[in-house]
Design an enzyme around this catalytic site. Structure first.
Site, PDB file in Angstrom:
ATOM      1  N   ASP A   7       0.836  -1.208   0.000  1.00 17.50           N
ATOM      2  CA  ASP A   7       0.000   0.000   0.000  1.00 17.50           C
ATOM      3  C   ASP A   7       0.871   1.258   0.000  1.00 17.50           C
ATOM      4  O   ASP A   7       2.090   1.201   0.269  1.00 17.50           O
ATOM      5  CB  ASP A   7      -0.896  -0.043   1.248  1.00 17.50           C
ATOM      6  CG  ASP A   7      -2.199   0.721   1.081  1.00 17.50           C
ATOM      7  OD1 ASP A   7      -2.305   1.517   0.132  1.00 17.50           O
ATOM      8  OD2 ASP A   7      -3.102   0.520   1.919  1.00 17.50           O
ATOM      9  N   ASP A  18     -10.824   1.863  -3.492  1.00 15.87           N
ATOM     10  CA  ASP A  18     -11.412   1.537  -2.189  1.00 15.87           C
ATOM     11  C   ASP A  18     -12.928   1.554  -2.263  1.00 15.87           C
ATOM     12  O   ASP A  18     -13.604   1.204  -1.291  1.00 15.87           O
ATOM     13  CB  ASP A  18     -10.942   2.542  -1.133  1.00 15.87           C
ATOM     14  CG  ASP A  18      -9.580   2.156  -0.572  1.00 15.87           C
ATOM     15  OD1 ASP A  18      -9.093   1.058  -0.890  1.00 15.87           O
ATOM     16  OD2 ASP A  18      -8.999   2.957   0.176  1.00 15.87           O
TER      17      ASP A  18
HETATM   18  C1  DGJ Z   1      -5.864   1.868   1.757  1.00 11.44           C
HETATM   19  C2  DGJ Z   1      -6.209   0.651   0.960  1.00 11.44           C
HETATM   20  O1  DGJ Z   1      -6.686   1.031  -0.300  1.00 11.44           O
HETATM   21  C3  DGJ Z   1      -7.218  -0.177   1.738  1.00 11.44           C
HETATM   22  O2  DGJ Z   1      -7.621  -1.266   0.972  1.00 11.44           O
HETATM   23  C4  DGJ Z   1      -6.627  -0.600   3.039  1.00 11.44           C
HETATM   24  O3  DGJ Z   1      -5.568  -1.478   2.819  1.00 11.44           O
HETATM   25  C5  DGJ Z   1      -6.167   0.613   3.819  1.00 11.44           C
HETATM   26  N1  DGJ Z   1      -5.329   1.466   3.035  1.00 11.44           N
HETATM   27  C6  DGJ Z   1      -5.428   0.194   5.070  1.00 11.44           C
HETATM   28  O4  DGJ Z   1      -4.872   1.247   5.724  1.00 11.44           O
END
Ligand code: DGJ
Length: 748
Positions: free
Chosen positions: A482, A552
């Site tokens: 990430d 997301d």
């Molecule tokens: C952003 C990501 O896009 C999410 O799927 C998740 O992993 C969060 N970060 C966790 O902090």
């Protein structure tokens, strides 16, 4: 047959792909000019175009050289020569001068494609792809450029890049090094002005398509946040007005780069356009010592006279065969369940194991433990950088959890965010200078975190050691990498003041070095890149991870549009897509469970919900979806993507298909998104089948292990009929209703 050759008589370089031709000419033995890029043409000698294009002969009428420079179609324009369009290469020499006068020196053609040092790049086996190198040099300063063109003939793609070499005796500062420039007419073959196709977005709203007219002056998209970002894709399309999936001309260009980029079109008064693509010049400054070379990222370009669908399939084929690497390139990926939307930070071993047990029972193959397993991270304010398991949450550590999962027959995946550091972390307390920030000034925080200076080798070494310890502690099959903020307060404690302008590109090189080293040590790892959803979804990252988290926003309704945008450029096998809980956490919307599954099938497929809280009926639906995944995954991963209709256009339904390469079958997904009374016409003209083949169309049943249901045949017809007369979709009651059709070749 050779696909790249030099026609001595006309001083013309010819690059051929299956359906496209590219021509480069040399005027007066000095100026390397762009003659043509477009549909396949038979002639090699296009020198008549240089004779016509510039309004003068530069040698004979030297007093008007400026006019020539201003109009000539350059393959790679230097700055400050009289060309008042934007240059591809801008440099500042020791004496403060800035003119870059790039003249032809020579060429070489090879039957291979070399990797680009430190950068992602398309690849091919020896003999599979030919490469042309054209050398240019400024005779006064000896600043040299080599332009590389590789022809991926089957995909109709040409990969381009530039290498800048300082053959002079003094250091030079590079202020701009673009990867590709296309000087061309502003109108398509039918005289219609090209329009600009781009994709923009923000968090949870990635991949929004936009088509706009190209006015005079400069327009385009860019990223200046230190990563490719979600504000725009590093893609640029020139399209005929009214472009459709199969009508109209399209030029598509993409940059294989994950840092700041600029993709522009400049329309000049003589109705010509200069398309340019490369590292964004803002904040960029690179010192090149004598003998040193700077490598630009690679740009890939494709052309089609038959609409956007061909462009998409060309990019998909290129990325699947010549960019994505590793164990999972050509094999089925495990169905995962991720605990983020299920638990956020609130989990322990027991909770994770209960999710895993139920998931296993439903046919899911891997548990991914997302953010919150390390340091003392119970919210997003702390511990980034401290990649040591939190034994309070996970007693016995990752090794115990890994062992329990293994015993259960589940694979184990884990989340990391290596480029970040929390000010509240042991790492930051020990090495405050490892964060990118300006000494003595308070840096901007985002999610209360700072960015590590991965341009530094010592920082990268620390991260590789820390990640290797995590991955070595138990069997970890998958990593979600990430990156949850962009860069600000630029300063590297290790670069001298005169080299601070190198930080952003060195950061991009740093991320590539990190992922390359990790994959070298753990070659079987399945890496999924992510950046607050799809904020670093670019072809550069695809070189390291075969899949990238798309957004997301897991609401299936939203995903229809987001995935339609993403699939315009990327293969479905690269799009991270999960079934999540409703009401959806981002939008509050409720979409039927089966539709959520059908939408996620057009991606990597997985789950992101608390499976222990679902009903028996929902568990059964998961089993049915898992069965569908196993039945169709190979087709979805390897097939040709055909967009039939988009909800964005129709306002009530969405429809796309994936056809096998031999056209013997297709999976057609129809989503009746918003119901409308009095049944508006919904005839789908099915493209992508063989007109001469005879097919059966069945509605795919969603049978489970427990209950076997047969697919229901609705018709039999030739491919030609299904395309021309089409298939009329049934009315459905309610919103967000989806159907899968399996179209298979049968003997008549
Ligand atoms: C952003 C990501 O896009 C999410 O799927 C998740 O992993 C969060 N970060 C966790 O902090």
């Amino acid at each position: 047959m050779r696909n790249i050759y030099f026609d001595e008589g006309s001083s013309c370089f010819c690059i051929e792909t299956r359906n496209t031709s590219y021509r480069i000419g040399i005027t007066d033995g000095l100026y390397v000019g762009h003659l043509f890029y477009g549909a396949k043409i038979p002639d090699t000698d296009l020198s008549y175009k240089t004779a016509y294009a510039p309004p003068m002969d530069p040698i004979k009428q030297a007093r008007d050289l400026c006019v020539f420079m201003d109009c000539f179609r350059f393959e790679y324009p230097g700055w400050g020569t009289g060309d008042s369009r934007e240059g591809a290469l801008c440099a500042r020499y020791k004496d403060g001068t800035t003119r870059v006068n790039l003249l032809y020196k020579g060429y070489a053609i090879s039957s291979s494609k070399a990797p680009v040092p430190g950068l992602p790049a398309t690849y091919a086996a020896e003999g599979e792809v030919e490469t042309l190198r054209i050398d240019l040099e400024d005779p006064d300063t000896k600043l040299a450029v080599s332009l590389y063109y590789s022809a991926f003939t089957e995909c109709d793609v040409i990969a381009r890049r530039a290498e800048v070499k300082n053959n002079g005796s003094e250091e030079v500062e590079l202020e701009r090094v673009l990867s590709a420039v296309l000087d061309m007419p502003a109108r398509d073959m039918h005289g219609r002005p090209f329009e600009l196709l781009t994709f923009h977005g923000t968090w949870a709203r990635e991949f929004t398509r936009e088509i706009r007219p190209i006015g005079h002056g400069t327009t385009g998209v860019a990223a200046i946040c230190g990563k490719s970002g979600n504000r725009a894709q590093n893609f640029l399309g020139l399209v005929s007005p009214g472009i459709t999936q199969d009508c109209g001309e399209v030029y598509g260009l993409q940059l294989l780069y994950s840092g700041n980029f600029s993709s522009k079109v400049e329309k000049s008064p003589n109705e010509e356009i200069r398309v340019s693509m490369g590292i964004h010049p803002e904040g960029f400054l690179w010192k090149l010592a004598p003998g040193e070379v700077f490598y630009s990222p690679e740009a890939v370009m494709t052309y089609s006279e038959n609409g956007l669908g061909t462009m998409s399939r060309n990019f998909h084929d290129l990325y699947r065969a010549h960019l994505i690497r590793g164990k999972y390139k050509d094999i089925e990926r495990p169905i995962l369940i991720n605990n983020w939307e299920a638990t956020y930070f609130d989990f322990d071993t027991d909770k994770l194991l209960s999710i895993a047990r139920q998931a296993k029972e439903c046919g899911i193959e891997m548990l991914v433990v997302d953010d919150g397993w390390f340091g003392v991270r119970n919210d997003d304010n702390t511990s980034l950088g401290d990649w040591v398991v939190n034994e309070k949450k996970l007693p016995g550590g990752l090794s115990r959890l890994g062992a329990e999962l293994k015993a259960m027959g589940m694979k184990f995946g884990i989340w990391v965010e290596p480029e970040m550091v929390s000010p509240d972390s042991d790492l930051f307390r020990a090495h405050p200078d490892w964060a990118i920030s300006i000494p003595g000034r308070e840096p901007a925080r985002s999610r209360n975190q700072l960015v590590l200076d991965i341009s530094r080798k010592d920082v990268r070494d620390y991260l590789i050691d820390a990640l290797s310890a995590v991955l070595g502690s138990t069997e970890i099959a998958y990593v979600k990498w990430d990156m949850n903020r962009h860069l600000s307060d630029l300063y590297s404690a290790q670069l001298p003041s005169s080299r601070q302008g190198e930080l952003l590109h060195r950061f991009a090189l740093g991320i590539y070095d990190l992922q390359e080293r990790l994959l070298t040590s753990f070659p079987d790892l399945l890496l999924e890149n992510c950046s607050s959803g799809g904020a670093r979804f670019d072809p550069g990252m695809l070189y390291y991870s075969p899949q990238i988290w798309t957004s997301d926003d897991t609401d299936a309704y939203e995903r229809i549009r987001i995935q339609e945008g993403a699939a315009t450029l990327y293969p479905l096998s690269a799009l991270g897509a999960h079934v999540s809980i409703c009401p959806n956490h981002v939008t509050g919307r409720t979409v039927p469970f089966m539709t959520r599954g059908h939408v996620a099938l057009a991606g990597t497929f997985g789950y992101e919900l608390d499976i222990t809280k679902l009903s028996d009926e929902e568990h059964d639906m998961i089993r049915r979806q898992v069965k569908l995944f196993h039945r169709f995954h190979e087709l979805i991963r390897t097939g040709d993507y055909y967009r039939m209709d988009a909800f964005r256009d129709t306002g009530f339904y969405d429809c796309y298909g994936v056809a096998s390469k031999d056209k013997s079958e297709m999976l057609l997904t129809m989503i009746h998104v918003m119901n409308q009374p009095c049944a508006p016409n919904r005839t789908i003209h099915i493209r992508g089948l063989d007109p001469k083949k005879y097919y059966r169309i069945e509605v795919v049943s969603d049978s489970s292990e427990k209950e076997e249901k047969k697919d229901e045949t609705i018709c039999r017809a030739y491919g030609a009929t299904l395309e021309k007369a089409g298939l009329t979709l049934p009315c459905r009651y309610g919103d967000f209703q989806s159907l899968l059709y399996h179209i298979t070749e049968i003997k008549k």
